[in-house]
Design an enzyme around this catalytic site. Structure first.
Site, PDB file in Angstrom:
ATOM      1  N   PRO A 234       0.785  -1.228   0.000  1.00 13.81           N
ATOM      2  CA  PRO A 234       0.000   0.000   0.000  1.00 13.81           C
ATOM      3  C   PRO A 234       0.818   1.280   0.000  1.00 13.81           C
ATOM      4  CG  PRO A 234      -0.134  -1.124   2.123  1.00 13.81           C
ATOM      5  CD  PRO A 234       0.517  -2.069   1.170  1.00 13.81           C
ATOM      6  N   ASN A 235       0.324   2.219  -0.787  1.00 13.94           N
ATOM      7  CA  ASN A 235       0.839   3.591  -0.899  1.00 13.94           C
ATOM      8  C   ASN A 235       2.142   3.708  -1.683  1.00 13.94           C
ATOM      9  OD1 ASN A 235      -1.285   4.926   0.546  1.00 13.94           O
ATOM     10  ND2 ASN A 235      -0.464   3.991   2.401  1.00 13.94           N
TER      11      ASN A 235
ATOM     12  N   ARG B 152       4.915  12.394  -3.058  1.00 11.02           N
ATOM     13  CA  ARG B 152       4.885  13.049  -1.740  1.00 11.02           C
ATOM     14  C   ARG B 152       5.993  12.434  -0.891  1.00 11.02           C
ATOM     15  NH1 ARG B 152      -0.836  11.795   0.606  1.00 11.02           N
ATOM     16  NH2 ARG B 152       0.441   9.964   0.831  1.00 11.02           N
TER      17      ARG B 152
ATOM     18  N   TYR C  49      11.246   9.037   0.974  1.00 10.31           N
ATOM     19  CA  TYR C  49      11.197   7.901   0.056  1.00 10.31           C
ATOM     20  C   TYR C  49      11.857   8.171  -1.302  1.00 10.31           C
ATOM     21  CZ  TYR C  49       7.808   6.118   3.437  1.00 10.31           C
ATOM     22  OH  TYR C  49       7.203   5.679   4.582  1.00 10.31           O
TER      23      TYR C  49
ATOM     24  N   ASN D  32       8.106  -5.607  -0.745  1.00 13.21           N
ATOM     25  CA  ASN D  32       7.996  -4.436   0.113  1.00 13.21           C
ATOM     26  C   ASN D  32       6.513  -4.324   0.431  1.00 13.21           C
ATOM     27  OD1 ASN D  32       7.869  -2.061   1.449  1.00 13.21           O
ATOM     28  ND2 ASN D  32       9.027  -0.861  -0.044  1.00 13.21           N
TER      29      ASN D  32
ATOM     30  N   ALA E  80       3.070  -0.733   4.808  1.00 16.45           N
ATOM     31  CA  ALA E  80       2.584  -0.761   6.187  1.00 16.45           C
ATOM     32  C   ALA E  80       2.057  -2.142   6.603  1.00 16.45           C
ATOM     33  CB  ALA E  80       1.486   0.287   6.358  1.00 16.45           C
TER      34      ALA E  80
ATOM     35  N   GLU F  46      12.795  -9.562   2.017  1.00 17.79           N
ATOM     36  CA  GLU F  46      11.976  -8.466   2.560  1.00 17.79           C
ATOM     37  C   GLU F  46      12.724  -7.165   2.271  1.00 17.79           C
ATOM     38  OE1 GLU F  46      11.263  -8.595   6.797  1.00 17.79           O
ATOM     39  OE2 GLU F  46      10.341  -6.603   6.779  1.00 17.79           O
TER      40      GLU F  46
ATOM     41  N   HIS G  34      12.699  -2.774   2.234  1.00 15.39           N
ATOM     42  CA  HIS G  34      12.131  -1.474   2.602  1.00 15.39           C
ATOM     43  C   HIS G  34      13.050  -0.374   2.104  1.00 15.39           C
ATOM     44  CE1 HIS G  34       9.180  -3.420   5.065  1.00 15.39           C
ATOM     45  NE2 HIS G  34      10.156  -4.164   5.570  1.00 15.39           N
TER      46      HIS G  34
ATOM     47  N   ARG H 231      12.997   4.399  12.688  1.00 12.94           N
ATOM     48  CA  ARG H 231      11.770   5.200  12.561  1.00 12.94           C
ATOM     49  C   ARG H 231      10.874   4.943  13.784  1.00 12.94           C
ATOM     50  NH1 ARG H 231       9.233   4.828   6.735  1.00 12.94           N
ATOM     51  NH2 ARG H 231       8.094   6.576   7.659  1.00 12.94           N
TER      52      ARG H 231
HETATM   53  O1  CA2 Z   1      10.455   1.956   3.874  1.00 13.65           O
HETATM   54  C1  CA2 Z   1       9.611   1.286   3.262  1.00 13.65           C
HETATM   55  O2  CA2 Z   1       9.795   0.839   2.143  1.00 13.65           O
HETATM   56  C2  CA2 Z   1       8.238   1.053   3.909  1.00 13.65           C
HETATM   57  O3  CA2 Z   1       7.835  -0.265   3.576  1.00 13.65           O
HETATM   58  C3  CA2 Z   1       7.309   2.076   3.288  1.00 13.65           C
HETATM   59  C4  CA2 Z   1       5.912   2.063   3.880  1.00 13.65           C
HETATM   60  C5  CA2 Z   1       5.972   2.127   5.408  1.00 13.65           C
HETATM   61  O4  CA2 Z   1       4.662   1.987   5.938  1.00 13.65           O
HETATM   62  C6  CA2 Z   1       6.870   1.055   5.989  1.00 13.65           C
HETATM   63  O5  CA2 Z   1       6.909   1.210   7.385  1.00 13.65           O
HETATM   64  C7  CA2 Z   1       8.271   1.162   5.419  1.00 13.65           C
HETATM   65  C8  CA2 Z   1       5.087   3.268   3.399  1.00 13.65           C
HETATM   66  C9  CA2 Z   1       5.029   3.432   1.943  1.00 13.65           C
HETATM   67  C10 CA2 Z   1       4.350   4.736   1.691  1.00 13.65           C
HETATM   68  O6  CA2 Z   1       4.950   5.302   0.563  1.00 13.65           O
HETATM   69  C11 CA2 Z   1       4.644   6.587   0.291  1.00 13.65           C
HETATM   70  C12 CA2 Z   1       5.347   7.144  -0.751  1.00 13.65           C
HETATM   71  C13 CA2 Z   1       5.114   8.444  -1.085  1.00 13.65           C
HETATM   72  C14 CA2 Z   1       4.193   9.185  -0.413  1.00 13.65           C
HETATM   73  C15 CA2 Z   1       3.497   8.634   0.629  1.00 13.65           C
HETATM   74  C16 CA2 Z   1       3.717   7.321   0.981  1.00 13.65           C
END
Ligand code: CA2
Length: 145
Positions: free
Chosen positions: A10-11, A18, A23, A74, A77, A98, A100, A107
């Site tokens: 997700p996301n 953003r 990221y 990946n 969340a 896995e 990230h 974090r």
């Molecule tokens: O660090 C990572 O790759 C995560 O898997 C990214 C997830 C986060 O919930 C994990 O704890 C760590 C979140 C991805 C959200 O990605 C976004 C990218 C741009 C804007 C908003 C969110």
């Protein structure tokens, strides 16, 4: 030819749009194109899948059981919450990386727990979006053994 799938949760479809400071500024499409290029050069049959829906990720993991030699995930969340993804990975006999983008251990505390790590062959986090290529390289090396 080795068959590898990269699953994004997700996301991650919002990458590059953003939270660029966290990221990075490249989009998921850019990452996918870089991965495809790496796969072509390295003789890998690569599949890519992103979903914001937990059940769709579970279905892809189940399919990978018969169709893939390696899986990179990946889970976003869902890493920290999904017993369904944990259970689906548990059934897999193929290696799992896995992945990230960020270092989940420096974090918020709720990101320190991963329900995937226990089932992963290896874990890669904190190297930014380059981690996708690193994970592919790691999987390629692992499959050669
Ligand atoms: O660090 C990572 O790759 C995560 O898997 C990214 C997830 C986060 O919930 C994990 O704890 C760590 C979140 C991805 C959200 O990605 C976004 C990218 C741009 C804007 C908003 C969110």
């Amino acid at each position: 030819m080795n068959k590898i799938i990269i699953l994004n949760g997700p996301n991650l479809n919002l990458l590059g749009e953003r939270e660029k400071e966290k990221y990075g500024s490249i989009t998921l499409k850019d990452i996918e194109n870089n991965c495809k290029e790496f796969a072509k050069k390295n003789n890998i049959d690569l599949s890519l899948f992103q979903s914001n829906i937990e059940g769709e990720l579970v279905e892809e993991i189940q399919k990978a059981r018969k169709e893939q030699h390696g899986l990179i995930i990946n889970a976003g969340a869902y890493t920290h919450t999904s017993v369904a993804i944990h259970d689906a990975l548990k059934v897999l006999k193929i290696p799992v990386v896995e992945l990230h983008i960020t270092n989940i251990y420096n974090r918020e505390e709720f990101r320190h727990k991963s329900l995937i790590s226990q089932l992963a062959t290896g874990i890669l986090c904190g190297f930014g979006t380059e981690g996708y290529i690193m994970a592919l390289q790691a999987m390629k090396n692992y499959l050669k053994k």
